[in-house]
Design a protein around this motif. Structure first.
Motif, PDB file in Angstrom:
ATOM      1  N   ASN A  64       1.023  -1.174  -0.045  1.00 40.89           N
ATOM      2  CA  ASN A  64       0.039   0.257   0.027  1.00 40.89           C
ATOM      3  C   ASN A  64       0.820   1.193  -0.021  1.00 40.89           C
ATOM      4  O   ASN A  64       0.707   1.776  -0.917  1.00 40.89           O
ATOM      5  CB  ASN A  64      -1.457   0.067   0.939  1.00 40.89           C
ATOM      6  CG  ASN A  64      -1.968   1.205   1.437  1.00 40.89           C
ATOM      7  OD1 ASN A  64      -2.028   1.947   2.233  1.00 40.89           O
ATOM      8  ND2 ASN A  64      -2.924   1.264   0.157  1.00 40.89           N
ATOM      9  N   THR A  65       1.230   1.491   0.698  1.00 45.78           N
ATOM     10  CA  THR A  65       2.742   1.805   1.049  1.00 45.78           C
ATOM     11  C   THR A  65       4.097   1.331   1.167  1.00 45.78           C
ATOM     12  O   THR A  65       4.416   0.517   2.339  1.00 45.78           O
ATOM     13  CB  THR A  65       2.785   3.315   1.888  1.00 45.78           C
ATOM     14  OG1 THR A  65       0.928   3.561   2.440  1.00 45.78           O
ATOM     15  CG2 THR A  65       3.945   4.407   1.982  1.00 45.78           C
ATOM     16  N   VAL A  66       5.093   2.579   0.106  1.00 44.37           N
ATOM     17  CA  VAL A  66       6.403   1.390   0.155  1.00 44.37           C
ATOM     18  C   VAL A  66       7.661   2.528   0.044  1.00 44.37           C
ATOM     19  O   VAL A  66       7.582   3.796  -0.362  1.00 44.37           O
ATOM     20  CB  VAL A  66       6.592   0.560  -1.772  1.00 44.37           C
ATOM     21  CG1 VAL A  66       8.366   0.611  -1.727  1.00 44.37           C
ATOM     22  CG2 VAL A  66       5.733  -0.684  -1.233  1.00 44.37           C
ATOM     23  N   VAL A  67       8.161   2.837   0.818  1.00 42.58           N
ATOM     24  CA  VAL A  67       9.781   3.801   1.194  1.00 42.58           C
ATOM     25  C   VAL A  67      10.669   3.168   1.302  1.00 42.58           C
ATOM     26  O   VAL A  67      10.483   1.510   1.228  1.00 42.58           O
ATOM     27  CB  VAL A  67       9.281   3.811   3.204  1.00 42.58           C
ATOM     28  CG1 VAL A  67      10.500   5.096   3.053  1.00 42.58           C
ATOM     29  CG2 VAL A  67       8.273   4.339   3.371  1.00 42.58           C
ATOM     30  N   THR A  68      11.401   3.584  -0.169  1.00 46.02           N
ATOM     31  CA  THR A  68      13.301   2.759  -0.243  1.00 46.02           C
ATOM     32  C   THR A  68      13.812   3.948  -0.151  1.00 46.02           C
ATOM     33  O   THR A  68      13.985   5.083  -0.465  1.00 46.02           O
ATOM     34  CB  THR A  68      12.384   3.202  -1.679  1.00 46.02           C
ATOM     35  OG1 THR A  68      11.593   1.938  -2.779  1.00 46.02           O
ATOM     36  CG2 THR A  68      14.137   2.654  -2.953  1.00 46.02           C
ATOM     37  N   VAL A  69      15.163   4.150   0.658  1.00 44.40           N
ATOM     38  CA  VAL A  69      16.029   4.717   0.937  1.00 44.40           C
ATOM     39  C   VAL A  69      16.940   3.626  -0.184  1.00 44.40           C
ATOM     40  O   VAL A  69      17.393   2.531   0.769  1.00 44.40           O
ATOM     41  CB  VAL A  69      15.883   4.836   2.297  1.00 44.40           C
ATOM     42  CG1 VAL A  69      17.369   5.570   2.607  1.00 44.40           C
ATOM     43  CG2 VAL A  69      14.727   5.107   3.111  1.00 44.40           C
ATOM     44  N   GLN A  70      17.647   4.735  -0.366  1.00 39.61           N
ATOM     45  CA  GLN A  70      19.203   4.217  -0.931  1.00 39.61           C
ATOM     46  C   GLN A  70      19.967   4.329  -0.184  1.00 39.61           C
ATOM     47  O   GLN A  70      21.168   5.832   0.335  1.00 39.61           O
ATOM     48  CB  GLN A  70      19.183   4.708  -2.127  1.00 39.61           C
ATOM     49  CG  GLN A  70      20.535   4.160  -3.067  1.00 39.61           C
ATOM     50  CD  GLN A  70      20.641   4.707  -4.608  1.00 39.61           C
ATOM     51  OE1 GLN A  70      20.232   5.607  -5.051  1.00 39.61           O
ATOM     52  NE2 GLN A  70      20.610   3.390  -5.652  1.00 39.61           N
ATOM     53  N   ARG A  71      20.689   3.532   0.711  1.00 38.96           N
ATOM     54  CA  ARG A  71      22.067   3.616   1.593  1.00 38.96           C
ATOM     55  C   ARG A  71      22.872   4.606   0.903  1.00 38.96           C
ATOM     56  O   ARG A  71      23.522   3.624  -0.026  1.00 38.96           O
ATOM     57  CB  ARG A  71      21.656   3.044   2.683  1.00 38.96           C
ATOM     58  CG  ARG A  71      20.336   2.313   2.941  1.00 38.96           C
ATOM     59  CD  ARG A  71      20.749   3.012   4.826  1.00 38.96           C
ATOM     60  NE  ARG A  71      21.659   2.350   5.101  1.00 38.96           N
ATOM     61  CZ  ARG A  71      20.873   1.778   6.627  1.00 38.96           C
ATOM     62  NH1 ARG A  71      20.037   1.119   6.576  1.00 38.96           N
ATOM     63  NH2 ARG A  71      22.574   2.148   6.704  1.00 38.96           N
ATOM     64  N   HIS A  72      24.177   4.853   1.963  1.00 36.68           N
ATOM     65  CA  HIS A  72      25.505   5.287   1.062  1.00 36.68           C
ATOM     66  C   HIS A  72      26.364   4.049   0.851  1.00 36.68           C
ATOM     67  O   HIS A  72      26.624   3.804   0.584  1.00 36.68           O
ATOM     68  CB  HIS A  72      26.214   6.504   2.195  1.00 36.68           C
ATOM     69  CG  HIS A  72      25.517   7.856   2.221  1.00 36.68           C
ATOM     70  ND1 HIS A  72      25.138   8.223   1.026  1.00 36.68           N
ATOM     71  CD2 HIS A  72      24.932   8.264   3.363  1.00 36.68           C
ATOM     72  CE1 HIS A  72      24.091   9.389   1.293  1.00 36.68           C
ATOM     73  NE2 HIS A  72      24.019   9.892   2.267  1.00 36.68           N
ATOM     74  N   GLU A  73      26.237   3.201   1.994  1.00 31.73           N
ATOM     75  CA  GLU A  73      26.822   1.376   2.067  1.00 31.73           C
ATOM     76  C   GLU A  73      26.463   0.361   0.934  1.00 31.73           C
ATOM     77  O   GLU A  73      27.028   0.250   0.341  1.00 31.73           O
ATOM     78  CB  GLU A  73      26.076   1.153   2.885  1.00 31.73           C
ATOM     79  CG  GLU A  73      26.173   1.440   4.657  1.00 31.73           C
ATOM     80  CD  GLU A  73      25.178   2.296   4.782  1.00 31.73           C
ATOM     81  OE1 GLU A  73      24.666   2.378   4.135  1.00 31.73           O
ATOM     82  OE2 GLU A  73      25.232   1.955   6.213  1.00 31.73           O
TER      83      GLU A  73
END
Length: 175
Positions: free
Chosen positions: A107-116
């Motif tokens: 329903n809600t998708v939160v994507t974080v592109q990590r510096h690692e």
């Protein structure tokens, strides 16, 4: 307010690849205070994605919800699609938030592109896997961003943490 500094795994001993139980343990530790999780499932690493995924029902004061947390290698910069909004989190990492009408699991998708060098995705469901039973949102968008940026959730963890997580969650069912 979500915990942005969950108890990082003790950095004693060698670092080893994340396992499904270790990812689950780090996610459970990163949940905001007052929330508890159970009914865990995992998606194992594969040839195309070397990292596991975890799913949990989360009990909130408003009721029960469900989340899924997946990590995968970053393949270039995070691009914002028409279906989402993009911003940068407090650590300077790119974030995309998408709402998928008609998809109760994502329903809600939160994507974080990590510096690692990896991307972490948090799915906030509006239903539970068991028969698509309606559910509350287990996390707010801000809580999901904080969880996805938690430094304890990473691709390599202390061997002692991975062993302890394996003992705590020895027989996780597959999705």
């Amino acid at each position: 307010m979500p915990s942005t500094t969950a108890a990082a795994p003790a950095n004693s001993g060698p670092m080893v690849p994340v396992t499904a139980p270790a990812l689950l343990a780090a996610v459970v530790q990163a949940l905001p205070a007052g929330l508890r999780a159970d009914h865990f499932e995992v998606g194992p690493a594969s040839a195309t994605d070397p990292y596991p995924s975890v799913f949990a029902q989360v009990h909130t004061p408003a009721g029960t919800g469900q989340i899924g947390v997946s990590m995968y290698p970053s393949n270039g910069p995070l691009t914002c699609s028409d279906a989402g909004t993009c911003h940068t989190d407090s650590a300077g990492e790119p974030v995309q938030v998408q709402h998928e009408a008609g998809n109760c699991i994502q329903n809600t998708v939160v994507t974080v592109q990590r510096h690692e060098g990896f991307t972490l995705q948090v799915q906030i469901s509006s239903c539970l896997f068991a028969g698509n039973v309606p559910a509350v949102s287990a996390l707010t968008q801000d809580q999901a961003v904080a969880l996805a940026g938690d430094p304890a959730i990473t691709t390599r963890m202390p061997a002692s943490f991975v062993r302890a997580a394996g003992a705590r969650y020895p027989d996780l069912p597959l999705v």
